[in-house]
Write a protein that holds these residues in place. Structure first.
Motif, mmCIF file in Angstrom:
data_model
loop_
_atom_site.group_PDB
_atom_site.id
_atom_site.type_symbol
_atom_site.label_atom_id
_atom_site.label_comp_id
_atom_site.label_asym_id
_atom_site.label_seq_id
_atom_site.Cartn_x
_atom_site.Cartn_y
_atom_site.Cartn_z
ATOM 1 N N LEU A 15 0.827 -1.209 0.000
ATOM 2 C CA LEU A 15 0.000 0.000 0.000
ATOM 3 C C LEU A 15 0.861 1.259 0.000
ATOM 4 C CD1 LEU A 15 -2.745 -1.050 2.591
ATOM 5 C CD2 LEU A 15 -3.009 -0.858 0.106
ATOM 6 N N LYS A 157 -8.006 -5.267 2.391
ATOM 7 C CA LYS A 157 -8.089 -6.222 1.295
ATOM 8 C C LYS A 157 -7.931 -7.616 1.861
ATOM 9 C CE LYS A 157 -6.014 -7.411 -3.163
ATOM 10 N NZ LYS A 157 -4.949 -7.060 -4.152
ATOM 11 N N ARG A 158 -8.925 -8.459 1.668
ATOM 12 C CA ARG A 158 -8.907 -9.802 2.251
ATOM 13 C C ARG A 158 -7.677 -10.570 1.775
ATOM 14 N NH1 ARG A 158 -12.072 -13.045 5.095
ATOM 15 N NH2 ARG A 158 -13.750 -11.500 5.147
ATOM 16 N N ARG A 159 -7.084 -11.311 2.688
ATOM 17 C CA ARG A 159 -5.878 -12.077 2.399
ATOM 18 C C ARG A 159 -5.958 -13.415 3.104
ATOM 19 N NH1 ARG A 159 -1.230 -10.087 6.674
ATOM 20 N NH2 ARG A 159 -2.511 -10.370 8.532
ATOM 21 N N GLU A 188 -5.072 0.424 5.430
ATOM 22 C CA GLU A 188 -5.031 1.652 4.642
ATOM 23 C C GLU A 188 -4.702 2.864 5.504
ATOM 24 O OE1 GLU A 188 -8.696 1.905 2.534
ATOM 25 O OE2 GLU A 188 -8.093 0.434 1.013
#
Length: 220
Positions: A15, A157-159, A188
């Protein structure tokens, strides 16, 4: 500004590098990575490094760096004790010493962690080693050094989570949010705050979770 970054394939580093590439104040991003990140830009120079303990001191990529974002790390319990210490303490110190020889006015932003013990007495490996590297980098002589100490980082963000504890904590995030700005932060928010401090400077060296959230909340 010219930026050097580590950890571009990680949750926060990815990011931060994306933010750097989109920011008009950044002229060049040198990314030290173990594998290609997938990012593409005329600004980006990716340098694949297989061993962070054996850096090429003569490499031109270490010249003219204004800001360093050190986001490389490893999760507790995924490697043995000596390897954890090497990645957490030895790698960033070696890079910092190399960079400082050529960039005396650089800012160094370290992704540390909540509970880092600068007294270096904690029985927890994470707290001990994070405190050790904060001390080492703080004493090297960078024009500005910032240690970011996030609490639980919620991946926007899914991981694929690294272990059961992280899977459980993610599911409990709505509850953690109720404990306020000391308990958690989104990926973020953390990346935005790091980018802000790295490019503009900050008011204090140690940034606890609530400080990072406060910075992020002021950004557009």
């Amino acid at each position: 500004m010219n930026v050097l970054l580590t950890g571009a394939t990680g949750m926060i580093g990815s990011l931060v590098v994306k933010g750097c590439l989109l920011d008009g104040r950044v002229r060049k991003v040198v990314s030290l990575t173990r594998r290609p990140s997938g990012h593409t830009s005329d600004k980006l120079v990716e340098v694949v490094i297989s061993d962070f303990s054996d850096l090429d001191e003569s490499a031109s990529c270490f010249d003219d760096i204004d800001v360093v974002f050190y986001c490389l790390g490893v999760y507790t319990g995924t490697v043995d004790r000596d390897t954890f210490r090497e990645i957490t303490d030895d790698y960033p110190e070696a890079l910092a010493k190399l960079l400082l020889k050529r960039n005396s006015n650089a800012r160094f932003c370290l992704l540390s962690g909540a509970g880092a013990d600068r007294k270096e007495k904690s029985r927890m490996a994470f707290a001990m080693d994070k405190g050790v590297i904060e001390n080492r980098l703080s004493q090297l002589g960078f024009s500005e050094f910032y240690a970011f100490r996030p609490a639980y980082i919620y991946p926007v963000k899914r991981r694929e989570e690294p272990n059961f504890t992280y899977r459980l904590t993610r599911s409990l995030y709505p509850v953690l949010k109720l404990f306020g700005d000391n308990a958690s932060i989104t990926s973020e928010q953390l990346a935005q705050a790091m980018l802000c401090v790295g490019l503009e400077g900050g008011e204090k060296e140690i940034l606890e979770n609530k400080d990072i959230v406060k910075i992020a909340s002021r950004l557009p």
